[in-house]
Design a protein around this motif. Structure first.
Motif, PDB file in Angstrom:
ATOM      1  N   ARG A  74       0.779  -1.289   0.024  1.00 51.68           N
ATOM      2  CA  ARG A  74       0.090   0.127   0.122  1.00 51.68           C
ATOM      3  C   ARG A  74       0.864   1.372  -0.059  1.00 51.68           C
ATOM      4  NH1 ARG A  74      -3.012  -3.836   1.899  1.00 51.68           N
ATOM      5  NH2 ARG A  74      -5.356  -3.899   1.674  1.00 51.68           N
ATOM      6  N   LEU A  75       2.090   1.174  -0.391  1.00 50.28           N
ATOM      7  CA  LEU A  75       3.070   2.366  -0.160  1.00 50.28           C
ATOM      8  C   LEU A  75       3.346   2.679  -1.588  1.00 50.28           C
ATOM      9  CD1 LEU A  75       5.556   1.365   2.579  1.00 50.28           C
ATOM     10  CD2 LEU A  75       3.543   2.914   2.761  1.00 50.28           C
ATOM     11  N   SER A  76       3.678   4.068  -1.744  1.00 51.46           N
ATOM     12  CA  SER A  76       4.435   4.586  -2.718  1.00 51.46           C
ATOM     13  C   SER A  76       5.766   4.408  -2.527  1.00 51.46           C
ATOM     14  CB  SER A  76       4.003   5.973  -2.837  1.00 51.46           C
ATOM     15  OG  SER A  76       4.502   6.965  -1.817  1.00 51.46           O
ATOM     16  N   LEU A  77       6.525   4.397  -3.686  1.00 52.54           N
ATOM     17  CA  LEU A  77       7.903   4.711  -3.590  1.00 52.54           C
ATOM     18  C   LEU A  77       8.500   5.648  -2.694  1.00 52.54           C
ATOM     19  CD1 LEU A  77      10.481   2.633  -4.336  1.00 52.54           C
ATOM     20  CD2 LEU A  77      10.599   4.399  -6.216  1.00 52.54           C
ATOM     21  N   GLU A  78       7.948   6.773  -2.752  1.00 54.19           N
ATOM     22  CA  GLU A  78       8.261   7.909  -1.899  1.00 54.19           C
ATOM     23  C   GLU A  78       8.100   7.615  -0.206  1.00 54.19           C
ATOM     24  OE1 GLU A  78       6.392   8.146  -4.507  1.00 54.19           O
ATOM     25  OE2 GLU A  78       7.898   8.892  -5.664  1.00 54.19           O
ATOM     26  N   GLU A  79       6.781   7.192   0.018  1.00 51.32           N
ATOM     27  CA  GLU A  79       6.363   6.671   1.261  1.00 51.32           C
ATOM     28  C   GLU A  79       7.442   5.647   1.767  1.00 51.32           C
ATOM     29  OE1 GLU A  79       1.657   7.545   1.504  1.00 51.32           O
ATOM     30  OE2 GLU A  79       2.621   5.692   0.429  1.00 51.32           O
ATOM     31  N   ALA A  80       7.720   4.746   0.878  1.00 52.94           N
ATOM     32  CA  ALA A  80       8.547   3.564   1.578  1.00 52.94           C
ATOM     33  C   ALA A  80      10.072   4.019   1.685  1.00 52.94           C
ATOM     34  CB  ALA A  80       8.790   2.494   0.300  1.00 52.94           C
ATOM     35  N   ASP A  81      10.609   5.352   0.897  1.00 53.76           N
ATOM     36  CA  ASP A  81      11.739   5.636   1.021  1.00 53.76           C
ATOM     37  C   ASP A  81      11.869   6.555   2.451  1.00 53.76           C
ATOM     38  OD1 ASP A  81      14.467   6.241   0.243  1.00 53.76           O
ATOM     39  OD2 ASP A  81      13.767   8.193  -0.656  1.00 53.76           O
ATOM     40  N   GLU A  82      10.851   6.860   3.049  1.00 54.97           N
ATOM     41  CA  GLU A  82      10.865   7.488   4.096  1.00 54.97           C
ATOM     42  C   GLU A  82      10.814   6.807   5.345  1.00 54.97           C
ATOM     43  OE1 GLU A  82       7.461  10.358   3.922  1.00 54.97           O
ATOM     44  OE2 GLU A  82       8.399  11.393   2.154  1.00 54.97           O
ATOM     45  N   LEU A  83      10.887   5.461   5.234  1.00 49.32           N
ATOM     46  CA  LEU A  83      10.650   4.450   6.479  1.00 49.32           C
ATOM     47  C   LEU A  83      12.075   4.276   6.893  1.00 49.32           C
ATOM     48  CD1 LEU A  83       7.855   2.052   5.315  1.00 49.32           C
ATOM     49  CD2 LEU A  83       7.633   3.849   7.218  1.00 49.32           C
ATOM     50  N   GLY A  84      13.322   4.479   6.511  1.00 44.21           N
ATOM     51  CA  GLY A  84      14.340   4.438   6.861  1.00 44.21           C
ATOM     52  C   GLY A  84      14.889   2.714   6.822  1.00 44.21           C
ATOM     53  N   LEU A  85      14.354   2.125   5.453  1.00 42.65           N
ATOM     54  CA  LEU A  85      14.394   0.653   5.323  1.00 42.65           C
ATOM     55  C   LEU A  85      16.085   0.257   5.415  1.00 42.65           C
ATOM     56  CD1 LEU A  85      12.020   0.446   2.510  1.00 42.65           C
ATOM     57  CD2 LEU A  85      11.588  -0.043   4.996  1.00 42.65           C
ATOM     58  N   ASP A  86      17.098   0.931   5.178  1.00 45.51           N
ATOM     59  CA  ASP A  86      18.403   0.710   5.374  1.00 45.51           C
ATOM     60  C   ASP A  86      18.765   0.239   6.621  1.00 45.51           C
ATOM     61  OD1 ASP A  86      18.885   0.820   2.618  1.00 45.51           O
ATOM     62  OD2 ASP A  86      19.798   2.807   2.913  1.00 45.51           O
ATOM     63  N   ASP A  87      17.941   0.744   7.586  1.00 47.69           N
ATOM     64  CA  ASP A  87      17.946   0.342   9.080  1.00 47.69           C
ATOM     65  C   ASP A  87      18.056  -0.988   9.434  1.00 47.69           C
ATOM     66  OD1 ASP A  87      19.010   3.041   9.585  1.00 47.69           O
ATOM     67  OD2 ASP A  87      17.212   3.557  10.449  1.00 47.69           O
ATOM     68  N   TYR A  88      16.928  -1.476   8.647  1.00 48.27           N
ATOM     69  CA  TYR A  88      16.373  -2.932   8.646  1.00 48.27           C
ATOM     70  C   TYR A  88      17.330  -3.620   7.883  1.00 48.27           C
ATOM     71  CZ  TYR A  88      12.353  -0.907  10.862  1.00 48.27           C
ATOM     72  OH  TYR A  88      11.364  -0.586  11.780  1.00 48.27           O
ATOM     73  N   PHE A  89      17.489  -3.398   6.694  1.00 48.17           N
ATOM     74  CA  PHE A  89      18.404  -4.065   5.836  1.00 48.17           C
ATOM     75  C   PHE A  89      19.790  -4.448   5.996  1.00 48.17           C
ATOM     76  CE2 PHE A  89      15.670  -2.132   2.056  1.00 48.17           C
ATOM     77  CZ  PHE A  89      14.558  -3.079   2.238  1.00 48.17           C
ATOM     78  N   TYR A  90      20.272  -3.398   6.616  1.00 51.98           N
ATOM     79  CA  TYR A  90      21.836  -3.397   7.043  1.00 51.98           C
ATOM     80  C   TYR A  90      21.852  -3.655   8.717  1.00 51.98           C
ATOM     81  CZ  TYR A  90      22.404  -1.974   2.378  1.00 51.98           C
ATOM     82  OH  TYR A  90      22.277  -1.966   0.886  1.00 51.98           O
ATOM     83  N   GLY A  91      20.828  -4.125   9.412  1.00 53.40           N
ATOM     84  CA  GLY A  91      20.890  -4.462  10.804  1.00 53.40           C
ATOM     85  C   GLY A  91      21.231  -5.649  11.116  1.00 53.40           C
ATOM     86  N   HIS A  92      20.738  -6.017  12.394  1.00 45.48           N
ATOM     87  CA  HIS A  92      21.312  -7.277  12.868  1.00 45.48           C
ATOM     88  C   HIS A  92      20.028  -8.394  12.863  1.00 45.48           C
ATOM     89  CE1 HIS A  92      24.726  -5.249  14.777  1.00 45.48           C
ATOM     90  NE2 HIS A  92      23.874  -4.440  15.086  1.00 45.48           N
TER      91      HIS A  92
END
Length: 158
Positions: free
Chosen positions: A84-102
């Motif tokens: 349900r997200l636009s690309l812009e909305e998803a970009d604002e979620l800070g996904l890299d914190d999850y992708f490169y997390g523990h």
């Protein structure tokens, strides 16, 4: 970027769960799975089984309206649904914190945010064939994920 592709026919819900459990047993901190597929193909079933395999005791449910759910297990489990997200909305979620997390991250409908996905991940697409059968299409991006895909291929032969 080079990738390796492979597909696996699945004949039951239990086989989907076994596949996810196997992948979960091979998990490492920072593992990212891009999960796509038809409605009702088994994305949430897959996610639940993977979460159980990494020690999540809580009931895992689809994060359709909450977007991201976090669970504790042997590794943190981050379950996302970006449908349900636009690309812009998803970009604002800070996904890299999850992708490169523990933790281990599963992104349902990941193809919708392809530009935001990390360079290395395992893409899994569940194709609905009929009530019981699915075709699981897998593509590995990055050396570690290519190795994981090879492990999955070897495991599936047993």
């Amino acid at each position: 970027m080079n990738s390796s592709k492979w597909q696996l026919p699945i004949d039951s819900l239990e086989e989907t769960q076994r596949l996810a459990a196997y992948i979960g047993s091979q998990s490492w901190p920072g593992l990212v799975i891009a999960l796509d597929g038809d409605l009702g193909a088994g994305k949430t079933t897959f996610s639940k089984a993977l979460a159980a395999a990494i020690g999540v005791k809580e009931v895992v449910s689809s994060p359709t309206f909450t977007i991201i759910k976090e669970y504790e297990g042997n590794l943190p489990f981050y379950h996302m649904d970006v449908y349900r997200l636009s690309l812009e909305e998803a970009d604002e979620l800070g996904l890299d914190d999850y992708f490169y997390g523990h933790g281990v991250t599963v992104v349902e409908w990941a193809s919708l945010i392809e530009e935001l996905m990390p360079e290395q991940f395992l893409a899994i697409r569940l194709e609905y064939i009929d009530e019981q059968q699915r075709m699981v299409h897998m593509e590995a991006f990055g050396e570690r994920y290519e190795q994981l895909l090879q492990y999955i291929q070897d495991w599936s032969l047993t």
